[in-house]
Design an enzyme around this catalytic site. Structure first.
Site, PDB file in Angstrom:
ATOM      1  N   CYS A 101      -4.923 -21.660  24.502  1.00 48.81           N
ATOM      2  CA  CYS A 101      -5.751 -22.377  23.713  1.00 48.81           C
ATOM      3  C   CYS A 101      -6.182 -21.758  22.379  1.00 48.81           C
ATOM      4  O   CYS A 101      -6.276 -20.436  22.296  1.00 48.81           O
ATOM      5  CB  CYS A 101      -7.158 -22.371  24.619  1.00 48.81           C
ATOM      6  SG  CYS A 101      -8.445 -22.956  23.782  1.00 48.81           S
ATOM      7  N   HIS A 129      -8.354 -11.288  35.193  1.00 52.22           N
ATOM      8  CA  HIS A 129      -8.269 -12.492  34.635  1.00 52.22           C
ATOM      9  C   HIS A 129      -7.258 -12.555  33.798  1.00 52.22           C
ATOM     10  O   HIS A 129      -7.231 -11.891  32.812  1.00 52.22           O
ATOM     11  CB  HIS A 129      -9.708 -13.101  34.049  1.00 52.22           C
ATOM     12  CG  HIS A 129      -9.614 -14.482  34.096  1.00 52.22           C
ATOM     13  ND1 HIS A 129      -9.042 -15.130  32.908  1.00 52.22           N
ATOM     14  CD2 HIS A 129     -10.075 -15.697  34.595  1.00 52.22           C
ATOM     15  CE1 HIS A 129      -9.084 -16.509  32.944  1.00 52.22           C
ATOM     16  NE2 HIS A 129      -9.866 -16.867  34.064  1.00 52.22           N
ATOM     17  N   GLU A 131      -6.692 -14.325  31.248  1.00 55.12           N
ATOM     18  CA  GLU A 131      -7.283 -14.216  29.556  1.00 55.12           C
ATOM     19  C   GLU A 131      -7.489 -12.775  29.203  1.00 55.12           C
ATOM     20  O   GLU A 131      -7.271 -12.349  28.226  1.00 55.12           O
ATOM     21  CB  GLU A 131      -8.497 -15.361  29.493  1.00 55.12           C
ATOM     22  CG  GLU A 131      -8.904 -15.171  28.143  1.00 55.12           C
ATOM     23  CD  GLU A 131     -10.145 -15.887  27.847  1.00 55.12           C
ATOM     24  OE1 GLU A 131     -10.664 -15.847  26.737  1.00 55.12           O
ATOM     25  OE2 GLU A 131     -10.241 -16.902  28.628  1.00 55.12           O
ATOM     26  N   CYS A 200     -16.276 -20.173  24.460  1.00 51.09           N
ATOM     27  CA  CYS A 200     -15.821 -21.333  23.671  1.00 51.09           C
ATOM     28  C   CYS A 200     -16.860 -22.706  23.783  1.00 51.09           C
ATOM     29  O   CYS A 200     -17.833 -22.532  24.665  1.00 51.09           O
ATOM     30  CB  CYS A 200     -14.539 -21.729  24.040  1.00 51.09           C
ATOM     31  SG  CYS A 200     -14.564 -22.845  25.675  1.00 51.09           S
ATOM     32  N   SER A 229     -12.441 -19.540  36.152  1.00 51.60           N
ATOM     33  CA  SER A 229     -13.389 -18.514  35.653  1.00 51.60           C
ATOM     34  C   SER A 229     -14.775 -19.731  35.334  1.00 51.60           C
ATOM     35  O   SER A 229     -15.932 -19.497  35.784  1.00 51.60           O
ATOM     36  CB  SER A 229     -13.193 -17.792  34.676  1.00 51.60           C
ATOM     37  OG  SER A 229     -14.609 -17.231  34.111  1.00 51.60           O
ATOM     38  N   SER A 273     -11.074 -27.141  33.580  1.00 50.80           N
ATOM     39  CA  SER A 273      -9.695 -27.540  33.918  1.00 50.80           C
ATOM     40  C   SER A 273      -9.594 -28.616  35.237  1.00 50.80           C
ATOM     41  O   SER A 273      -8.465 -28.892  35.547  1.00 50.80           O
ATOM     42  CB  SER A 273      -9.112 -26.271  34.282  1.00 50.80           C
ATOM     43  OG  SER A 273      -9.796 -25.415  35.309  1.00 50.80           O
TER      44      SER A 273
END
Length: 316
Positions: A101, A129, A131, A200, A229, A273
């Site tokens: 992303c 996680h 990310e 975000c 998450s 998602s």
């Protein structure tokens, strides 16, 4: 038999964000360009329905690059990867497409910029996680320290308390992250933060919609995956905002109907998602059991779009 009345509140915005939409399109366009199979390192996004759909179209999901042959394209998931992963792909002369992303990539760039200025990085995120692993993997080991709670801040051992910066995972609880930032600034007054919030827009907007909706409902369903998450944060945000019962469901078959017995108002949202088709599925299941009155709780409008990488805009 008369169905009991139920007022159903739909959070808006909900569901897919621009980064998730882009990542899914990347896999689909890669299949169009190169044919099946196309390999994907890690789930492209955290949603079983989406992953199963792409698998049926010819995507093969793996956890490590070593599981991929060198003669087929590989795609890196929307969560981002450590720098070592594209380096390994380049060394093996693989075709690879990075579906990270752009808002996660922005955090990667921030971390590198701070490091280049001589600052050690503190990352606010969840251990394990993908990310978090990807962001921490942008810099050499020890250059990024992880904190998950305000209490963690008092225990971290930094190199120089006056040369620090912090970044965050993009899918955290806005309120919980604010508490950690406060703790960091109290212990390290000179710590530098991001120019613009790392969490975000989609995570923030979905949490704000849940807060607004939570005051009007007796129970809430969050459509999303257990390893998502941002979906799990929506459950927590709903509970903290005053909704007495919040439930994470992957799809309609997961709804605990006994827990909803006797309620007159229910809220529904979906993680970033989770596709809207799964929300529609839950609404259809509710419609079979209740006389529904549907209202929308809208707190923001979203118009963000991200282009797919150039290599996929040049379809053969």
């Amino acid at each position: 038999m008369t169905k009991p009345p139920l007022t159903l509140y739909l959070a808006a915005p909900r569901g897919f964000c621009a980064g998730v939409d882009r990542a899914i399109k990347i896999v689909e366009k890669a299949l169009t360009k190169w044919g099946a199979p196309v390999y994907v390192r890690h789930e492209i996004v955290h949603n079983k329905f989406v992953v199963d759909d792409l698998r049926a179209k010819g995507a093969i999901f793996v956890e490590e690059l070593s599981e991929c042959p060198t003669d087929r394209p590989v795609i890196f998931s929307a969560h981002g990867v450590p720098k070592s992963v594209p380096a390994e792909a380049a060394e093996r002369e693989m075709i690879y497409v990075d579906a990270t992303c752009p808002l996660v990539s922005k955090v990667h760039i921030e971390a590198e910029r701070h490091s280049a200025a001589g600052l050690q990085i503190i990352m606010i995120g969840h251990a394990g996680h993908p990310e978090t692993i990807g962001t921490m993997g942008q810099l050499p080991q020890g250059e990024v320290l992880l904190v998950e709670t305000p209490d963690d801040v008092s225990h971290i051992d930094v190199r120089d308390p006056d040369k620090l910066a912090f970044v965050t995972q993009t899918t955290l609880s806005v309120d919980d992250t604010a508490d950690i930032v406060t703790a960091l600034q109290a212990r390290f007054p000179n710590i530098q933060g991001p120019h613009k919030e790392d969490i975000c827009y989609a995570t923030t907007n979905r949490q704000e919609a849940v807060k607004a909706m939570a005051r009007q409902v007796e129970a809430m369903l969050v459509v999303g995956a257990p390893n998502s998450s941002n979906s799990r944060r929506l459950v927590e945000v709903g509970a903290k905002a005053g909704c007495t019962y919040s439930q994470l469901v992957q799809r309609a078959t997961d709804v605990d109907w006994r827990a909803l017995d006797g309620i007159a108002s229910l809220g529904i949202t979906a993680g970033a998602s989770a596709p809207e088709v799964l929300v529609d599925e839950v609404i259809a299941a509710l419609n079979e059991r209740y006389d529904l009155t549907i209202a929308e709780v809208e707190t923001a409008k979203e118009s963000v779009h991200f282009k797919v990488p150039r290599i996929l805009r040049e379809i053969a």
